[in-house]
Design an enzyme around this catalytic site. Structure first.
Site, PDB file in Angstrom:
ATOM      1  N   TYR A 137      -5.759 -13.337  -0.751  1.00 24.32           N
ATOM      2  CA  TYR A 137      -5.070 -12.234  -1.437  1.00 24.32           C
ATOM      3  C   TYR A 137      -4.149 -11.542  -0.435  1.00 24.32           C
ATOM      4  O   TYR A 137      -4.007 -10.323  -0.423  1.00 24.32           O
ATOM      5  CB  TYR A 137      -6.061 -11.212  -2.007  1.00 24.32           C
ATOM      6  CG  TYR A 137      -7.192 -11.774  -2.840  1.00 24.32           C
ATOM      7  CD1 TYR A 137      -7.055 -11.951  -4.225  1.00 24.32           C
ATOM      8  CD2 TYR A 137      -8.398 -12.121  -2.254  1.00 24.32           C
ATOM      9  CE1 TYR A 137      -8.100 -12.459  -4.987  1.00 24.32           C
ATOM     10  CE2 TYR A 137      -9.453 -12.626  -3.007  1.00 24.32           C
ATOM     11  CZ  TYR A 137      -9.294 -12.794  -4.376  1.00 24.32           C
ATOM     12  OH  TYR A 137     -10.333 -13.299  -5.128  1.00 24.32           O
ATOM     13  N   CYS A 162     -10.621  -1.689  -2.546  1.00 27.63           N
ATOM     14  CA  CYS A 162     -10.180  -0.395  -3.080  1.00 27.63           C
ATOM     15  C   CYS A 162     -11.114   0.098  -4.180  1.00 27.63           C
ATOM     16  O   CYS A 162     -10.818   1.099  -4.835  1.00 27.63           O
ATOM     17  CB  CYS A 162      -8.752  -0.491  -3.614  1.00 27.63           C
ATOM     18  SG  CYS A 162      -8.554  -1.670  -4.976  1.00 27.63           S
ATOM     19  N   ASP A 165      -8.684  -9.005   0.773  1.00 24.30           N
ATOM     20  CA  ASP A 165      -8.284  -7.681   0.275  1.00 24.30           C
ATOM     21  C   ASP A 165      -7.911  -7.863  -1.197  1.00 24.30           C
ATOM     22  O   ASP A 165      -6.747  -7.854  -1.566  1.00 24.30           O
ATOM     23  CB  ASP A 165      -7.101  -7.142   1.084  1.00 24.30           C
ATOM     24  CG  ASP A 165      -6.725  -5.716   0.696  1.00 24.30           C
ATOM     25  OD1 ASP A 165      -7.477  -5.090  -0.084  1.00 24.30           O
ATOM     26  OD2 ASP A 165      -5.669  -5.232   1.154  1.00 24.30           O
ATOM     27  N   GLN A 220       0.834  -1.193   0.000  1.00 24.62           N
ATOM     28  CA  GLN A 220       0.000   0.000   0.000  1.00 24.62           C
ATOM     29  C   GLN A 220       0.875   1.251   0.000  1.00 24.62           C
ATOM     30  O   GLN A 220       1.924   1.293   0.636  1.00 24.62           O
ATOM     31  CB  GLN A 220      -0.928   0.007   1.216  1.00 24.62           C
ATOM     32  CG  GLN A 220      -2.027  -1.035   1.157  1.00 24.62           C
ATOM     33  CD  GLN A 220      -3.087  -0.727   0.103  1.00 24.62           C
ATOM     34  OE1 GLN A 220      -3.069   0.319  -0.538  1.00 24.62           O
ATOM     35  NE2 GLN A 220      -4.006  -1.656  -0.092  1.00 24.62           N
ATOM     36  N   ASP A 231      -1.707 -16.379  -1.190  1.00 20.23           N
ATOM     37  CA  ASP A 231      -1.521 -15.432  -2.285  1.00 20.23           C
ATOM     38  C   ASP A 231      -0.900 -16.161  -3.473  1.00 20.23           C
ATOM     39  O   ASP A 231      -0.278 -17.213  -3.314  1.00 20.23           O
ATOM     40  CB  ASP A 231      -0.617 -14.268  -1.852  1.00 20.23           C
ATOM     41  CG  ASP A 231      -0.764 -13.058  -2.771  1.00 20.23           C
ATOM     42  OD1 ASP A 231      -1.646 -12.221  -2.502  1.00 20.23           O
ATOM     43  OD2 ASP A 231      -0.020 -12.965  -3.767  1.00 20.23           O
TER      44      ASP A 231
END
Length: 424
Positions: free
Chosen positions: A287, A382, A355, A260, A308
């Site tokens: 994720y 997001c 996420d 991020q 992931d």
């Protein structure tokens, strides 16, 4: 030289428009006899003159003149990276909450409360990463509207450590790189860089030396690829990673790996997500990347699985946890697993945290979540549109939406992050 417009392309017309509201993407919505017009650079309640171009879909325009200004309007930098900088920060937080509300109503078909937007600890100079084109006239914004690269001047969004290095760089000394990426750490003040260009590392040694002289602590080389950094990354000089603080954990970050861009704001969201997750036997972080969120869950669960598809992220996560355990912190219950979130088969799960990328949850992932033993899902997103699509689907499958809180990771832009929870 600018590209010539197609001979048959419609010419823009100048319209006077009343802006009704702001929609996702930071565009002002107006209507005239021809229908809806979306206008960049306008705010709700304003009357503007705009250059509007017709095309497929909804007409879009750019504000030329503000005839009646909103009380929320401020003077802001005109940058392609800052599409809401013309609004006060308090107004930005309201608009972003409205984006989430509208997505819930319009897409998920749900009338549900949305908490006030959690502000970023910093409104400016918060971005810990930047990627620029290398041009003869200077470093230029990689994402731009129009045909010509826009040379970077003072970038008020990036951390000052990156700006200090950019100010020392002579683009001629970065040849033959076509782009350069930076990652800074607010924790240590260090910066690592990655050159993007075709060729062997030896042909980039002069460029690498120039970046090291400018103050970076490491330089990597990435081959050009359609998907960023997917063609392999090699270290040329110094360090490939630096340390950064995200909430309650430290993670390793690189110039080419995902992390991020606003560590302080992301840290607040990760702490909130861990509180929503509660406690139990087993939590799965889908994720999960390098596990910044999963590691926040570790104190409250007997075991945590981080899943992931990126080997690079998983390797960084395993290294970070090993260092944390060596330092006496209790994260030895975190396990990293490579795999596709749409095909995960973990059983005995109390809580799932997701996420996902902007595209949201694949249908297969939603099916697996619904058929799992988890009775709680913490969903971080997001993108309000894909989040609302997924939430609507899960509610129709029998889940109940709980707390919804927007978090502002990207001040001065129209982007927004959402932290939410669903229960069986």
């Amino acid at each position: 030289m600018s590209e010539a417009a197609p001979q048959n392309a419609p010419q823009p017309e100048v319209l006077t428009l009343n802006i009704e509201k702001l929609v996702a993407g930071g565009l002002g919505l107006a209507r005239d006899e021809g229908g809806v017009v979306l206008v960049r650079g306008a705010l709700p309640g304003e009357r503007v003159r705009a250059s509007v171009r017709s095309g497929r879909g909804v007409r879009q325009g750019v504000t030329l003149e503000v005839l009646e200004a909103s009380p929320d309007r401020v003077d802001g930098p005109r940058l392609p990276t800052a599409d809401l900088a013309h609004a006060s920060y308090a107004a930005q937080l309201r608009y972003k909450r409205d984006f989430v509300r509208e997505a819930l109503s319009r897409i998920a078909k749900l009338q549900h409360g949305v908490n006030e937007t959690v502000p970023s600890p910093s409104e400016w100079h918060y971005r810990n990463t930047a990627q620029y084109l290398v041009t003869p006239t200077g470093l230029a914004y990689r994402e731009r509207r129009g045909n010509e690269p826009l040379v970077v001047g003072e970038d008020p969004l990036v951390m000052s450590a990156i700006s200090a290095i950019v100010n020392k760089i002579d683009p001629a000394h970065l040849d033959p790189a076509s782009e350069v990426a930076f990652r800074a750490s607010a924790l240590t003040g260090e910066v690592v860089a990655a050159l993007i260009g075709a060729g062997e590392p030896r042909v980039f040694l002069r460029a690498s030396d120039h970046l090291m002289d400018a103050g970076v602590v490491g330089v990597s080389l990435a081959q050009p690829a359609g998907r960023r950094f997917s063609a392999g990354v090699r270290l040329i000089a110094g360090e490939s990673e630096i340390r950064e603080q995200f909430g309650r954990v430290q993670v390793s970050v690189s110039a080419t790996g995902f992390a991020q861009v606003n560590p302080a704001a992301a840290g607040l969201a990760y702490v909130s997500a861990a509180e929503l997750a509660g406690s139990g036997e087993h939590a799965v972080d889908l994720y999960g990347g390098a596990g910044a969120i999963g590691r926040h869950l570790a104190p409250n669960f007997r075991r945590v699985t981080v899943l992931d598809a990126s080997p690079e992220a998983l390797a960084r996560g395993r290294q970070d946890v090993a260092e944390s355990v060596a330092a006496g912190r209790a994260e030895g219950n975190v396990t990293y697993v490579g795999g596709d979130a749409a095909r995960f088969s973990e059983l005995g799960t109390d809580v799932i945290v997701v996420d996902p990328p902007r595209a949201g949850l694949e249908e297969g992932a939603r099916i697996h979540i619904d058929s799992s033993t988890a009775d709680r899902l913490v969903y971080i997103s997001c993108d309000p549109a894909t989040w609302a699509r997924d939430v609507g689907d899960l509610v129709r499958r029998g889940w109940k939406l709980g707390e919804v809180t927007p978090h502002d990771f990207y001040p001065q832009t129209s982007h927004i992050e959402i932290v939410s929870v669903l229960n069986r």
